[in-house]
Design a protein around this motif. Structure first.
Motif, PDB file in Angstrom:
ATOM      1  N   HIS A  34       0.834  -1.214   0.000  1.00 16.55           N
ATOM      2  CA  HIS A  34       0.000   0.000   0.000  1.00 16.55           C
ATOM      3  C   HIS A  34       0.863   1.255   0.000  1.00 16.55           C
ATOM      4  O   HIS A  34       0.527   2.256  -0.635  1.00 16.55           O
ATOM      5  CB  HIS A  34      -0.938  -0.019   1.208  1.00 16.55           C
TER       6      HIS A  34
ATOM      7  N   ARG B  72       2.348   2.031  -3.448  1.00 18.51           N
ATOM      8  CA  ARG B  72       1.352   2.666  -4.324  1.00 18.51           C
ATOM      9  C   ARG B  72       1.213   4.152  -3.982  1.00 18.51           C
ATOM     10  O   ARG B  72       1.239   5.012  -4.860  1.00 18.51           O
ATOM     11  CB  ARG B  72       0.002   1.961  -4.194  1.00 18.51           C
ATOM     12  N   ALA B  73       1.124   4.465  -2.678  1.00 13.04           N
ATOM     13  CA  ALA B  73       0.921   5.866  -2.251  1.00 13.04           C
ATOM     14  C   ALA B  73       2.133   6.732  -2.625  1.00 13.04           C
ATOM     15  O   ALA B  73       1.972   7.846  -3.148  1.00 13.04           O
ATOM     16  CB  ALA B  73       0.678   5.918  -0.743  1.00 13.04           C
TER      17      ALA B  73
ATOM     18  N   GLY C  70      -7.417  -4.070   6.235  1.00 15.24           N
ATOM     19  CA  GLY C  70      -7.361  -3.727   4.817  1.00 15.24           C
ATOM     20  C   GLY C  70      -7.168  -5.012   4.033  1.00 15.24           C
ATOM     21  O   GLY C  70      -6.844  -6.051   4.621  1.00 15.24           O
TER      22      GLY C  70
ATOM     23  N   GLY D  85      -4.568   1.969   4.303  1.00 11.61           N
ATOM     24  CA  GLY D  85      -4.460   3.115   3.387  1.00 11.61           C
ATOM     25  C   GLY D  85      -4.147   4.400   4.162  1.00 11.61           C
ATOM     26  O   GLY D  85      -3.414   5.275   3.671  1.00 11.61           O
ATOM     27  N   ASP D  86      -4.692   4.508   5.387  1.00 14.97           N
ATOM     28  CA  ASP D  86      -4.411   5.691   6.212  1.00 14.97           C
ATOM     29  C   ASP D  86      -2.961   5.675   6.699  1.00 14.97           C
ATOM     30  O   ASP D  86      -2.326   6.729   6.814  1.00 14.97           O
ATOM     31  CB  ASP D  86      -5.358   5.736   7.419  1.00 14.97           C
TER      32      ASP D  86
ATOM     33  N   ALA E 275      -0.450   4.319   5.103  1.00 15.93           N
ATOM     34  CA  ALA E 275       0.376   4.693   3.931  1.00 15.93           C
ATOM     35  C   ALA E 275       0.319   6.210   3.726  1.00 15.93           C
ATOM     36  O   ALA E 275       1.354   6.855   3.481  1.00 15.93           O
ATOM     37  CB  ALA E 275      -0.127   3.957   2.689  1.00 15.93           C
ATOM     38  N   ALA E 276      -0.876   6.791   3.863  1.00 15.31           N
ATOM     39  CA  ALA E 276      -1.008   8.247   3.697  1.00 15.31           C
ATOM     40  C   ALA E 276      -0.215   8.982   4.771  1.00 15.31           C
ATOM     41  O   ALA E 276       0.360  10.057   4.518  1.00 15.31           O
ATOM     42  CB  ALA E 276      -2.488   8.642   3.760  1.00 15.31           C
TER      43      ALA E 276
ATOM     44  N   THR F 232     -10.220   6.169   8.766  1.00 12.72           N
ATOM     45  CA  THR F 232     -11.312   5.453   8.082  1.00 12.72           C
ATOM     46  C   THR F 232     -11.938   4.418   9.020  1.00 12.72           C
ATOM     47  O   THR F 232     -11.219   3.707   9.733  1.00 12.72           O
ATOM     48  CB  THR F 232     -10.727   4.724   6.846  1.00 12.72           C
TER      49      THR F 232
ATOM     50  N   VAL G 183     -14.826  -0.534   5.133  1.00 13.32           N
ATOM     51  CA  VAL G 183     -13.810  -1.259   4.350  1.00 13.32           C
ATOM     52  C   VAL G 183     -13.935  -2.783   4.476  1.00 13.32           C
ATOM     53  O   VAL G 183     -13.793  -3.508   3.487  1.00 13.32           O
ATOM     54  CB  VAL G 183     -12.385  -0.825   4.786  1.00 13.32           C
TER      55      VAL G 183
END
Ligand SMILES: NC(=O)c1ccc[n+]([C@@H]2O[C@H](COP(=O)([O-])OP(=O)(O)OC[C@H]3O[C@@H](n4cnc5c(N)ncnc54)[C@H](OP(=O)(O)O)[C@@H]3O)[C@@H](O)[C@H]2O)c1
Length: 324
Positions: free
Chosen positions: A22, A25-26, A160, A195-196, A198-199, A298, A303
Motif C-alpha cells: 500500500h 502505491r501511495a 485492509g 491506506g491511512d 500509507a497516507a 477510516t 472497508v
C-alpha cells in the motif's frame, strides 16, 4: 497524496509486505522513485505496475546482513524500515531482525544523511516481557541514536485487503464452529486502515511530521477483541460460539502451537494480548496521531465488507429471497 517529490529516491525495507504494497502505491503517486529492498527481489516484481515505467525497482537486502542494508540505502533521500516479524524462526529472531536489523537500517540512513521512518508498534516497551514489544523498543532506540530526527510510527493492528488479523479469523470462522477469546477477549484495540497508514508515511516524507517524534496510529474506534470478532462475524454473516480462554490456558496451548512452522499463536503473542493496544493519551494530546498528520481515520465498517466478502456464507441470496 502530496505534491510530486522532484523524483527523490526512497528505499523501503520490507516493501513487499502488507503495509509495503500500500505504501509503494501511495509514494509512487506522490512521485517518489522507489527502491524496494527485500530478501527475494523476484517476489517484489509484482509491485512495478504500481508506478510508471522505471519508477519502482527491487533490490536484495537482508536486515541480518548490514552490508546488504548499506548497499540498498545508498543515495536514498529517505529510508523506511517496515521489516518486522510476528514469531521467531531459526535465525530470524526478534533481536536479530527488529533490534539489530533496525540498527543496521538506521546506520545506513545516517551514512547517507537520509530521512528515516522506523516502523514500530503500539506497546513497544523496553521493559516488556514480550520479545516482540521489547525488540520494537530497542529498534526505536537504535533509530533515534543514529538519526535523531527519525520519525517512529507505531500503529495499532491494521485492517485492509490482505491483512493478517481479520482475514485469519474470518478463515477460521469458515471452518470452525468456535472462535477463541484469549484472556476473555477484553483486550482493547484501535484498528487502523492500511491506506491511512500509507497516507501518514507519505505526509511524514512530505515534511508534515515533527522531527524526532513518535506517531501512534489508530482508527476512529476502540473495540475489544470480542467486539472485533462479533463485527467480523456480522460482516461475513456467520454465527459462531465465542469461547473465553484464560491467559494461562492460552499460554499452554501456545507452547504446542508455536512448534508449528507458521504458528497460529505463540506465548509471546499471548503476552502482547495482556495489554491494550490503543493510542496513548499523551500522543492524542500532542497530536502525534493520524489527525495530527491531517488524515481523518477510516472506519472499519466502510472497508471490511469489501474484502471479507469471500468468507460470507454461500446461498445467502436464496435465503434473502426466501425471507423477502
Ligand atoms: N500489520 C499490522 O497489523 C502491524 C501492526 C503494528 C505494527 N506493524 C509493523 O509494521 C511493519 C510492517 O508490517 P506488515 O504487516 O507489512 O508486515 P509483513 O507483511 O509481515 O511484511 C514484513 C516484511 O519484512 C520482510 N522481512 C522479514 N525479515 C526480513 C529480513 N531479515 N530482512 C529483510 N526483510 C525482511 C518481509 O519480507 P520477506 O518476504 O523477505 O519475508 C516483508 O516484506 C512491521 O514492522 C510490523 O511489526 C504491523
Amino acid at each position: 497524496m502530496t505534491a510530486i517529490s522532484d523524483d527523490r529516491l526512497v528505499t523501503i525495507f520490507g516493501g513487499s509486505g502488507f503495509i509495503g504494497r500500500h505504501l509503494v502505491r501511495a509514494l509512487a503517486k506522490s512521485g517518489w522513485r522507489i527502491r524496494v529492498a527485500v530478501r527475494q527481489p523476484e517476489l517484489a516484481f509484482h509491485l512495478q505496475p504500481l508506478g510508471r515505467v522505471g519508477q519502482i525497482h527491487a533490490v536484495q537486502a537482508n536486515l541480518r546482513f548490514p552490508y546488504s542494508v548499506a548497499r540498498a540505502a545508498e543515495g536514498a533521500d529517505a529510508v523506511i524500515n517496515l521489516v518486522g516479524i510476528l514469531y521467531k524462526s531459526g535465525k530470524q529472531t526478534f533481536d536479530a531482525v527488529q533490534a539489530e536489523g533496525a540498527n543496521a537500517v538506521a546506520r545506513a540512513a545516517a551514512a547517507n544523511n537520509s530521512q528515516l521512518v522506523q516502523f514500530s508498534a503500539i506497546g513497544a516497551d523496553a521493559g516488556s516481557k514480550s520479545d516482540y514489544a521489547r525488540s520494537k523498543a530497542e529498534g526505536e532506540a537504535f533509530a533515534r541514536a543514529a538519526v535523531p530526527d527519525a520519525i517512529v510510527v507505531r500503529p495499532s493492528i491494521l485492517f485492509g485487503p490482505e491483512d493478517s488479523f481479520f482475514n485469519r479469523f474470518a478463515a477460521m470462522a469458515r471452518v470452525s464452529p468456535v472462535l477463541p477469546l484469549i484472556g476473555g477477549g477484553q483486550t482493547r484495540f484501535q484498528p487502523v486502515f492500511v491506506g491511512d497508514v500509507a497516507a501518514a508515511v507519505d505526509a511524514v516524507l512530505a515534511g508534515r511530521a515533527r522531527p524526532g517524534a513518535t506517531y501512534e496510529l489508530g482508527g476512529p474506534e476502540v473495540r475489544t477483541f470480542e467486539e472485533l470478532m462479533q463485527l467480523m462475524l456480522r460482516v461475513i454473516d456467520r454465527r459462531r460460539l465465542l469461547m473465553p480462554v484464560p491467559f494461562a490456558l492460552a499460554r499452554m496451548q501456545a507452547l504446542f502451537l508455536e512448534m508449528l512452522p507458521n504458528p497460529l499463536l505463540t506465548r509471546d503473542q499471548v503476552r502482547l494480548l495482556e495489554r491494550d493496544n490503543v493510542v496513548s493519551v499523551e500522543a492524542e494530546r500532542e497530536s502525534r496521531t493520524l489527525r495530527g498528520l491531517g488524515i481523518a481515520p477510516t472506519a472499519m465498517e466502510t472497508v471490511l465488507p469489501s474484502y471479507l466478502v469471500r468468507f460470507r456464507r454461500t446461498g445467502q441470496f436464496w435465503r434473502r429471497a426466501e425471507t423477502a
